[in-house]
Design an enzyme around this catalytic site. Structure first.
Site, PDB file in Angstrom:
ATOM      1  N   PRO A  89       0.724  -1.200   0.112  1.00  0.00           N
ATOM      2  CA  PRO A  89       0.065   0.126  -0.158  1.00  0.00           C
ATOM      3  C   PRO A  89       0.860   1.316  -0.030  1.00  0.00           C
ATOM      4  O   PRO A  89       0.267   2.112  -0.238  1.00  0.00           O
ATOM      5  CB  PRO A  89      -0.752   0.149   1.393  1.00  0.00           C
ATOM      6  CG  PRO A  89      -0.535  -1.232   2.103  1.00  0.00           C
ATOM      7  CD  PRO A  89       0.647  -1.902   1.177  1.00  0.00           C
ATOM      8  N   GLU A 116       3.817  -7.439   8.551  1.00  0.00           N
ATOM      9  CA  GLU A 116       4.033  -6.181   8.688  1.00  0.00           C
ATOM     10  C   GLU A 116       4.702  -5.850   7.262  1.00  0.00           C
ATOM     11  O   GLU A 116       4.870  -4.531   7.072  1.00  0.00           O
ATOM     12  CB  GLU A 116       4.586  -5.739   9.661  1.00  0.00           C
ATOM     13  CG  GLU A 116       3.816  -5.818  11.080  1.00  0.00           C
ATOM     14  CD  GLU A 116       2.387  -4.881  10.848  1.00  0.00           C
ATOM     15  OE1 GLU A 116       2.311  -3.755  10.593  1.00  0.00           O
ATOM     16  OE2 GLU A 116       1.440  -5.765  10.915  1.00  0.00           O
ATOM     17  N   ARG A 154      -3.905  -9.940 -19.861  1.00  0.00           N
ATOM     18  CA  ARG A 154      -4.967  -9.751 -20.901  1.00  0.00           C
ATOM     19  C   ARG A 154      -4.412  -8.952 -22.012  1.00  0.00           C
ATOM     20  O   ARG A 154      -4.878  -8.729 -23.167  1.00  0.00           O
ATOM     21  CB  ARG A 154      -6.223  -9.297 -20.542  1.00  0.00           C
ATOM     22  CG  ARG A 154      -6.068  -7.876 -19.704  1.00  0.00           C
ATOM     23  CD  ARG A 154      -7.392  -7.389 -18.900  1.00  0.00           C
ATOM     24  NE  ARG A 154      -8.788  -7.207 -19.889  1.00  0.00           N
ATOM     25  CZ  ARG A 154      -8.598  -6.041 -20.706  1.00  0.00           C
ATOM     26  NH1 ARG A 154      -7.952  -4.940 -20.355  1.00  0.00           N
ATOM     27  NH2 ARG A 154      -9.671  -5.961 -21.460  1.00  0.00           N
ATOM     28  N   ASP A 169     -11.016  -0.322 -23.889  1.00  0.00           N
ATOM     29  CA  ASP A 169     -11.194  -0.402 -22.425  1.00  0.00           C
ATOM     30  C   ASP A 169     -11.487   1.193 -21.660  1.00  0.00           C
ATOM     31  O   ASP A 169     -10.690   1.959 -22.337  1.00  0.00           O
ATOM     32  CB  ASP A 169      -9.798  -0.895 -21.812  1.00  0.00           C
ATOM     33  CG  ASP A 169      -9.675  -2.463 -21.837  1.00  0.00           C
ATOM     34  OD1 ASP A 169     -10.665  -2.909 -22.175  1.00  0.00           O
ATOM     35  OD2 ASP A 169      -8.637  -2.918 -21.571  1.00  0.00           O
TER      36      ASP A 169
HETATM   37  N1  ADE Z   1      -0.505  -5.213   0.001  1.00  0.00           N
HETATM   38  C1  ADE Z   1      -1.465  -5.034   1.093  1.00  0.00           C
HETATM   39  N2  ADE Z   1      -2.057  -4.100   0.775  1.00  0.00           N
HETATM   40  C2  ADE Z   1      -1.843  -3.713  -0.708  1.00  0.00           C
HETATM   41  C3  ADE Z   1      -2.351  -2.801  -1.464  1.00  0.00           C
HETATM   42  N3  ADE Z   1      -3.175  -1.856  -1.281  1.00  0.00           N
HETATM   43  N4  ADE Z   1      -1.683  -2.633  -2.989  1.00  0.00           N
HETATM   44  C4  ADE Z   1      -0.659  -3.590  -3.236  1.00  0.00           C
HETATM   45  N5  ADE Z   1      -0.474  -4.523  -2.234  1.00  0.00           N
HETATM   46  C5  ADE Z   1      -0.942  -4.662  -0.938  1.00  0.00           C
END
Ligand code: ADE
Length: 252
Positions: A89, A116, A154, A169
């Site tokens: 994230p 973590e 794809r 797309d």
């Molecule tokens: N791992 C945990 N959350 C994630 C996300 N939002 N994007 C990519 N990998 C992740």
């Protein structure tokens, strides 16, 4: 294209990418997906891959050594050097432009974190970029890796039965897709817009472009901000906005 996935849950990734267009791309030999489990690259009886976080706090961290060995094995498995992507994230948000860029590489490695995450030194020394699939937290990188594989798979030449699908797309032109309709023409839930039945290909193309512009303006104005539309597109959007305002007035 070859994609190597480093993951503690290889079955999860393989299952996700085994069906539909991307499953077919693998059967057609257009895409090769290999999974690598860091537990297979440990030397202790418990096959330990994680340890507590220095400084304290909850959660475990994936250690350097099993990942270093796994990545070395991945790297030695094919001649081309692999571009290593860590799913997290904290990464740059995945966009269709990024998908197109990654899909053009001969080989990438996707590193999935659990707990973590991974020791920061792995990111500094063995990862080329971090990618996030959105502003939310998953319990691991596997589903994000499956998303990346699907989006890249794809786009491999020959994966889609009709290559025009990719061109049409959402996002391929920085716009959302237009609406689509199939049988029947008339239904209790509404009728197919007449222009789509007209056989007038230029009018249909114009209508679709206008709908794509209008939807983007309504739903994702951020995609239009700062974008210079050509005069034709601007006229289509202006007409859409006028109709939309009239329809909204009619509702009130
Ligand atoms: N791992 C945990 N959350 C994630 C996300 N939002 N994007 C990519 N990998 C992740």
């Amino acid at each position: 294209m070859r994609i190597d996935v480093v993951t503690l849950f290889p079955g999860l990734v393989r299952e996700c990418v085994s069906v539909g267009v991307v499953g077919r791309a693998q059967k057609r030999g257009l895409l090769q997906v290999y999974t690598w489990n860091p537990r297979d690259h440990t030397h202790d009886p418990h096959r330990t891959v994680d340890a507590t976080s220095y400084g304290g706090g909850p959660g475990m961290v994936m250690m350097i050594e099993p990942l270093r060995r796994t990545l070395a094995a991945v790297s030695g498995a094919a001649a081309e050097p692999a571009h290593v992507v860590y799913l997290s994230p904290q990464g740059a948000r995945l966009t269709q432009d990024k998908v197109v860029a990654l899909a053009g590489l001969p080989r990438i490695t996707l590193l999935c974190g659990r707990y973590e995450g991974v020791d920061e030194r792995v990111l500094a020394h063995a990862v080329d970029e971090e990618v996030s699939i959105g502003d939310y937290v998953l319990s691991g990188g596997e589903l994000a890796a499956a998303v990346v594989i699907d989006a890249l798979g794809r786009l491999q030449e020959g994966a889609l039965n009709d290559a025009r699908s990719a061109l049409e797309d959402s996002f391929s032109d920085g716009l959302l897709d237009c609406p689509h309709y199939a049988k029947p023409v008339h239904d209790a839930w509404g009728s197919v817009p007449e222009v789509l039945l007209s056989g007038d290909h230029a009018a249909i193309a114009r209508w679709r472009r206008q709908q794509a512009l209008g939807r983007t303006w309504l739903r994702r104005p951020d995609l239009l901000a700062g974008r210079d539309l050509d005069a034709g597109s601007q006229a289509l959007l202006d007409a859409f906005r006028l109709n939309h305002a009239k329809a909204s007035d009619g509702e009130n």
